[in-house]
Design a protein around this motif. Sequence first.
Motif, PDB file in Angstrom:
ATOM      1  N   VAL A   1       0.848  -1.192   0.000  1.00 10.66           N
ATOM      2  CA  VAL A   1       0.000   0.000   0.000  1.00 10.66           C
ATOM      3  C   VAL A   1       0.882   1.239   0.000  1.00 10.66           C
ATOM      4  O   VAL A   1       1.838   1.339   0.766  1.00 10.66           O
ATOM      5  CB  VAL A   1      -0.929   0.017   1.235  1.00 10.66           C
ATOM      6  CG1 VAL A   1      -1.702   1.327   1.303  1.00 10.66           C
ATOM      7  CG2 VAL A   1      -1.871  -1.182   1.202  1.00 10.66           C
ATOM      8  N   GLN A   2       0.511   2.176  -0.844  1.00 13.30           N
ATOM      9  CA  GLN A   2       1.273   3.419  -0.899  1.00 13.30           C
ATOM     10  C   GLN A   2       0.321   4.569  -1.156  1.00 13.30           C
ATOM     11  O   GLN A   2      -0.559   4.492  -2.006  1.00 13.30           O
ATOM     12  CB  GLN A   2       2.327   3.371  -2.002  1.00 13.30           C
ATOM     13  CG  GLN A   2       3.241   4.580  -2.026  1.00 13.30           C
ATOM     14  CD  GLN A   2       4.374   4.441  -3.033  1.00 13.30           C
ATOM     15  OE1 GLN A   2       4.393   3.527  -3.841  1.00 13.30           O
ATOM     16  NE2 GLN A   2       5.314   5.360  -2.990  1.00 13.30           N
ATOM     17  N   LEU A   3       0.505   5.643  -0.403  1.00 17.25           N
ATOM     18  CA  LEU A   3      -0.243   6.871  -0.608  1.00 17.25           C
ATOM     19  C   LEU A   3       0.752   7.951  -0.998  1.00 17.25           C
ATOM     20  O   LEU A   3       1.737   8.170  -0.290  1.00 17.25           O
ATOM     21  CB  LEU A   3      -0.990   7.276   0.663  1.00 17.25           C
ATOM     22  CG  LEU A   3      -1.945   6.262   1.285  1.00 17.25           C
ATOM     23  CD1 LEU A   3      -2.637   6.869   2.502  1.00 17.25           C
ATOM     24  CD2 LEU A   3      -2.960   5.779   0.281  1.00 17.25           C
ATOM     25  N   GLN A   4       0.467   8.608  -2.094  1.00 15.58           N
ATOM     26  CA  GLN A   4       1.373   9.629  -2.611  1.00 15.58           C
ATOM     27  C   GLN A   4       0.643  10.963  -2.652  1.00 15.58           C
ATOM     28  O   GLN A   4      -0.251  11.164  -3.477  1.00 15.58           O
ATOM     29  CB  GLN A   4       1.842   9.252  -4.013  1.00 15.58           C
ATOM     30  CG  GLN A   4       2.845  10.204  -4.622  1.00 15.58           C
ATOM     31  CD  GLN A   4       4.216  10.095  -3.996  1.00 15.58           C
ATOM     32  OE1 GLN A   4       4.660   9.027  -3.610  1.00 15.58           O
ATOM     33  NE2 GLN A   4       4.888  11.222  -3.887  1.00 15.58           N
ATOM     34  N   SER A  20      -3.603  16.471  -3.889  1.00 16.02           N
ATOM     35  CA  SER A  20      -4.031  15.173  -4.393  1.00 16.02           C
ATOM     36  C   SER A  20      -3.351  14.071  -3.610  1.00 16.02           C
ATOM     37  O   SER A  20      -2.205  14.225  -3.165  1.00 16.02           O
ATOM     38  CB  SER A  20      -3.678  15.027  -5.877  1.00 16.02           C
ATOM     39  OG  SER A  20      -4.309  16.013  -6.651  1.00 16.02           O
ATOM     40  N   CYS A  21      -4.052  12.968  -3.470  1.00 15.81           N
ATOM     41  CA  CYS A  21      -3.489  11.789  -2.812  1.00 15.81           C
ATOM     42  C   CYS A  21      -3.817  10.589  -3.682  1.00 15.81           C
ATOM     43  O   CYS A  21      -4.988  10.241  -3.835  1.00 15.81           O
ATOM     44  CB  CYS A  21      -4.075  11.622  -1.422  1.00 15.81           C
ATOM     45  SG  CYS A  21      -3.507  10.151  -0.534  1.00 15.81           S
ATOM     46  N   GLU A  22      -2.795  10.014  -4.256  1.00 20.35           N
ATOM     47  CA  GLU A  22      -2.975   8.846  -5.110  1.00 20.35           C
ATOM     48  C   GLU A  22      -2.685   7.592  -4.306  1.00 20.35           C
ATOM     49  O   GLU A  22      -1.623   7.474  -3.695  1.00 20.35           O
ATOM     50  CB  GLU A  22      -2.055   8.910  -6.320  1.00 20.35           C
ATOM     51  CG  GLU A  22      -2.235   7.748  -7.273  1.00 20.35           C
ATOM     52  CD  GLU A  22      -1.383   7.883  -8.512  1.00 20.35           C
ATOM     53  OE1 GLU A  22      -0.517   8.779  -8.558  1.00 20.35           O
ATOM     54  OE2 GLU A  22      -1.586   7.086  -9.459  1.00 20.35           O
ATOM     55  N   ALA A  23      -3.644   6.685  -4.337  1.00 23.59           N
ATOM     56  CA  ALA A  23      -3.502   5.449  -3.574  1.00 23.59           C
ATOM     57  C   ALA A  23      -3.203   4.287  -4.493  1.00 23.59           C
ATOM     58  O   ALA A  23      -3.803   4.158  -5.562  1.00 23.59           O
ATOM     59  CB  ALA A  23      -4.785   5.177  -2.802  1.00 23.59           C
ATOM     60  N   SER A  24      -2.293   3.447  -4.072  1.00 26.11           N
ATOM     61  CA  SER A  24      -2.009   2.216  -4.796  1.00 26.11           C
ATOM     62  C   SER A  24      -1.980   1.070  -3.800  1.00 26.11           C
ATOM     63  O   SER A  24      -1.581   1.238  -2.647  1.00 26.11           O
ATOM     64  CB  SER A  24      -0.676   2.314  -5.538  1.00 26.11           C
ATOM     65  OG  SER A  24       0.378   2.589  -4.642  1.00 26.11           O
ATOM     66  N   GLY A  25      -2.466  -0.078  -4.253  1.00 26.81           N
ATOM     67  CA  GLY A  25      -2.475  -1.246  -3.381  1.00 26.81           C
ATOM     68  C   GLY A  25      -3.727  -1.393  -2.541  1.00 26.81           C
ATOM     69  O   GLY A  25      -3.804  -2.312  -1.713  1.00 26.81           O
ATOM     70  N   ASP A 114      -4.669   3.662   9.066  1.00 28.23           N
ATOM     71  CA  ASP A 114      -3.625   2.647   9.022  1.00 28.23           C
ATOM     72  C   ASP A 114      -2.489   3.006   8.074  1.00 28.23           C
ATOM     73  O   ASP A 114      -1.360   2.525   8.247  1.00 28.23           O
ATOM     74  CB  ASP A 114      -4.227   1.310   8.573  1.00 28.23           C
ATOM     75  CG  ASP A 114      -5.340   0.851   9.492  1.00 28.23           C
ATOM     76  OD1 ASP A 114      -6.455   0.594   8.998  1.00 28.23           O
ATOM     77  OD2 ASP A 114      -5.092   0.766  10.703  1.00 28.23           O
ATOM     78  N   TYR A 115      -2.794   3.793   7.071  1.00 31.82           N
ATOM     79  CA  TYR A 115      -1.800   4.101   6.041  1.00 31.82           C
ATOM     80  C   TYR A 115      -1.666   5.607   5.889  1.00 31.82           C
ATOM     81  O   TYR A 115      -2.665   6.332   5.918  1.00 31.82           O
ATOM     82  CB  TYR A 115      -2.203   3.475   4.703  1.00 31.82           C
ATOM     83  CG  TYR A 115      -2.460   1.994   4.790  1.00 31.82           C
ATOM     84  CD1 TYR A 115      -3.749   1.488   4.782  1.00 31.82           C
ATOM     85  CD2 TYR A 115      -1.401   1.097   4.900  1.00 31.82           C
ATOM     86  CE1 TYR A 115      -3.988   0.131   4.869  1.00 31.82           C
ATOM     87  CE2 TYR A 115      -1.636  -0.268   4.991  1.00 31.82           C
ATOM     88  CZ  TYR A 115      -2.930  -0.737   4.982  1.00 31.82           C
ATOM     89  OH  TYR A 115      -3.151  -2.094   5.083  1.00 31.82           O
ATOM     90  N   TRP A 116      -0.427   6.040   5.698  1.00 24.15           N
ATOM     91  CA  TRP A 116      -0.138   7.467   5.607  1.00 24.15           C
ATOM     92  C   TRP A 116       0.761   7.754   4.409  1.00 24.15           C
ATOM     93  O   TRP A 116       1.671   6.981   4.089  1.00 24.15           O
ATOM     94  CB  TRP A 116       0.572   7.937   6.881  1.00 24.15           C
ATOM     95  CG  TRP A 116      -0.311   7.893   8.089  1.00 24.15           C
ATOM     96  CD1 TRP A 116      -0.615   6.807   8.854  1.00 24.15           C
ATOM     97  CD2 TRP A 116      -1.038   8.993   8.646  1.00 24.15           C
ATOM     98  NE1 TRP A 116      -1.479   7.154   9.853  1.00 24.15           N
ATOM     99  CE2 TRP A 116      -1.751   8.494   9.761  1.00 24.15           C
ATOM    100  CE3 TRP A 116      -1.146  10.347   8.331  1.00 24.15           C
ATOM    101  CZ2 TRP A 116      -2.574   9.300  10.555  1.00 24.15           C
ATOM    102  CZ3 TRP A 116      -1.955  11.145   9.115  1.00 24.15           C
ATOM    103  CH2 TRP A 116      -2.657  10.623  10.212  1.00 24.15           C
ATOM    104  N   GLY A 117       0.495   8.903   3.788  1.00 24.80           N
ATOM    105  CA  GLY A 117       1.362   9.375   2.724  1.00 24.80           C
ATOM    106  C   GLY A 117       2.557  10.112   3.303  1.00 24.80           C
ATOM    107  O   GLY A 117       2.661  10.319   4.519  1.00 24.80           O
TER     108      GLY A 117
END
Length: 126
Positions: A1-4, A20-25, A114-117
């Motif tokens: 998981v990645q947030l950019q 913008s926040c692009e999420a992958s995974g 749970d996930y942070w950019g």
Amino acid sequence: VQLQASGGGLVQPGGSLRLSCEASGLRWDHYGWGWFRQAPGKEREWVSSLTPTDGMTYVADSVKGRFTISGEKAKNMVYLQMNNLKSEDTATYYCAAGDPMGVAAVAAVSQAYDYWGQGTQVTVSS
């Protein structure tokens, strides 16, 4: 998981930026989303959240009427439109994702995510 996160920059007071926040995974519509910010020497502050599962949005009083959170399922993106920016909005902005029920219950609490950019810097200055 990645947030950019991206879209930060230098803007004059009264100006606008869109983060913008692009999420992958992960699937955009399976998570709740939030934006937080942290200014130098200050604690991290919640800004706004979105839960696609029920279409609800949540906004901190400090930015209400100026900031708008939105998302785009097809692109797995979350946005933060910031208008009428003030010097006190200067901070590093972070996007985050978490369980949608947890985010809906306690959107302003960082432990709900749970996930942070990595953060994007916003500087409001003349």
